[in-house]
Design a protein around this motif. Structure first.
Motif, PDB file in Angstrom:
ATOM      1  N   LEU A  33     -17.266 -45.480 -96.001  1.00 27.24           N
ATOM      2  CA  LEU A  33     -16.683 -45.745 -96.733  1.00 27.24           C
ATOM      3  C   LEU A  33     -15.371 -46.711 -96.734  1.00 27.24           C
ATOM      4  O   LEU A  33     -14.484 -46.580 -95.905  1.00 27.24           O
ATOM      5  CB  LEU A  33     -15.856 -44.074 -96.407  1.00 27.24           C
ATOM      6  N   MET A  35     -11.588 -47.953 -98.201  1.00 23.94           N
ATOM      7  CA  MET A  35     -10.807 -46.996 -98.640  1.00 23.94           C
ATOM      8  C   MET A  35      -9.480 -48.395 -98.607  1.00 23.94           C
ATOM      9  O   MET A  35      -9.342 -49.050 -97.991  1.00 23.94           O
ATOM     10  CB  MET A  35     -10.171 -46.266 -98.243  1.00 23.94           C
ATOM     11  N   ASP A  37      -6.995 -50.466-102.398  1.00 22.82           N
ATOM     12  CA  ASP A  37      -6.798 -50.588-103.764  1.00 22.82           C
ATOM     13  C   ASP A  37      -7.335 -51.979-103.646  1.00 22.82           C
ATOM     14  O   ASP A  37      -8.236 -52.233-105.766  1.00 22.82           O
ATOM     15  CB  ASP A  37      -5.349 -49.814-103.659  1.00 22.82           C
ATOM     16  N   SER A  40     -10.918 -52.385-104.089  1.00 19.06           N
ATOM     17  CA  SER A  40     -12.222 -51.640-105.066  1.00 19.06           C
ATOM     18  C   SER A  40     -11.328 -51.798-106.671  1.00 19.06           C
ATOM     19  O   SER A  40     -12.375 -52.320-107.851  1.00 19.06           O
ATOM     20  CB  SER A  40     -10.964 -50.374-105.098  1.00 19.06           C
ATOM     21  N   LYS A  67     -19.637 -47.174 -99.670  1.00 16.91           N
ATOM     22  CA  LYS A  67     -18.973 -46.875-101.402  1.00 16.91           C
ATOM     23  C   LYS A  67     -17.093 -47.704-100.727  1.00 16.91           C
ATOM     24  O   LYS A  67     -16.922 -47.557 -99.565  1.00 16.91           O
ATOM     25  CB  LYS A  67     -18.204 -45.261-101.478  1.00 16.91           C
ATOM     26  N   ILE A  69     -13.249 -47.102-102.557  1.00 14.55           N
ATOM     27  CA  ILE A  69     -12.649 -46.732-103.522  1.00 14.55           C
ATOM     28  C   ILE A  69     -11.468 -47.395-103.133  1.00 14.55           C
ATOM     29  O   ILE A  69     -11.318 -47.795-101.824  1.00 14.55           O
ATOM     30  CB  ILE A  69     -13.058 -44.975-103.344  1.00 14.55           C
ATOM     31  N   ASP A  71      -7.256 -46.863-102.833  1.00 15.87           N
ATOM     32  CA  ASP A  71      -6.712 -45.816-101.368  1.00 15.87           C
ATOM     33  C   ASP A  71      -5.809 -44.620-101.907  1.00 15.87           C
ATOM     34  O   ASP A  71      -4.476 -44.574-102.231  1.00 15.87           O
ATOM     35  CB  ASP A  71      -5.665 -47.061-100.448  1.00 15.87           C
ATOM     36  N   ASP A  72      -6.485 -43.373-102.559  1.00 10.46           N
ATOM     37  CA  ASP A  72      -6.160 -42.460-103.047  1.00 10.46           C
ATOM     38  C   ASP A  72      -6.833 -40.959-102.193  1.00 10.46           C
ATOM     39  O   ASP A  72      -7.261 -40.868-102.240  1.00 10.46           O
ATOM     40  CB  ASP A  72      -6.656 -42.249-104.390  1.00 10.46           C
ATOM     41  N   LEU A  75      -8.925 -38.817-103.615  1.00  9.68           N
ATOM     42  CA  LEU A  75     -10.319 -39.557-104.168  1.00  9.68           C
ATOM     43  C   LEU A  75     -10.910 -39.643-102.698  1.00  9.68           C
ATOM     44  O   LEU A  75     -12.217 -39.442-102.921  1.00  9.68           O
ATOM     45  CB  LEU A  75     -10.150 -40.846-104.843  1.00  9.68           C
ATOM     46  N   ILE A  76     -10.137 -39.735-101.519  1.00 11.56           N
ATOM     47  CA  ILE A  76     -10.578 -39.679 -99.884  1.00 11.56           C
ATOM     48  C   ILE A  76     -11.242 -38.203-100.138  1.00 11.56           C
ATOM     49  O   ILE A  76     -12.385 -38.830 -99.373  1.00 11.56           O
ATOM     50  CB  ILE A  76      -9.847 -40.726 -99.250  1.00 11.56           C
ATOM     51  N   THR A  79     -14.830 -37.467-101.702  1.00 11.43           N
ATOM     52  CA  THR A  79     -15.514 -38.728-101.439  1.00 11.43           C
ATOM     53  C   THR A  79     -16.168 -37.998-100.546  1.00 11.43           C
ATOM     54  O   THR A  79     -17.203 -37.951-100.156  1.00 11.43           O
ATOM     55  CB  THR A  79     -14.832 -39.313-101.418  1.00 11.43           C
TER      56      THR A  79
END
Length: 85
Positions: A33, A35, A37, A40, A67, A69, A71-72, A75-76, A79
């Motif tokens: 994963l 992470m 911003d 993504s 994935k 995604i 850096d939220d 959402l992390i 996920t």
């Protein structure tokens, strides 16, 4: 001054990478994963996540999930929960 010299030899080896892999009947599965911003959003390309996927695959693991995604925090969390199920 006294200099000490010892001869050391490996009598037997256990617990290395091959022993670890051989202990499992199924392939180990992994998720990567990323992470970020900027990655993504398409402003930068991912190199580290892909490198990790390659390294895991070379070690005999199956990367089932890769994935990228933002850096939220929420959402992390969502996920990670989804991947863990």
């Amino acid at each position: 001054m006294t200099t000490w010299r010892f001869k050391c030899a490996l009598a037997e080896k256990a617990g290395g990478n091959s022993d670890f892999r051989d202990a499992f009947t199924e392939s180990l599965k992994a998720a990567v994963l990323v992470m970020s911003d900027s990655i993504s959003a398409g402003k930068r390309t991912d190199g580290s996540g892909l490198l990790i996927c390659d390294r895991l695959t070379n070690l005999g693991l199956v990367v089932q999930n890769y994935k990228i995604i933002p850096d939220d925090k929420e959402l992390i969390i969502a996920t990670l929960k989804n991947i863990a199920m």
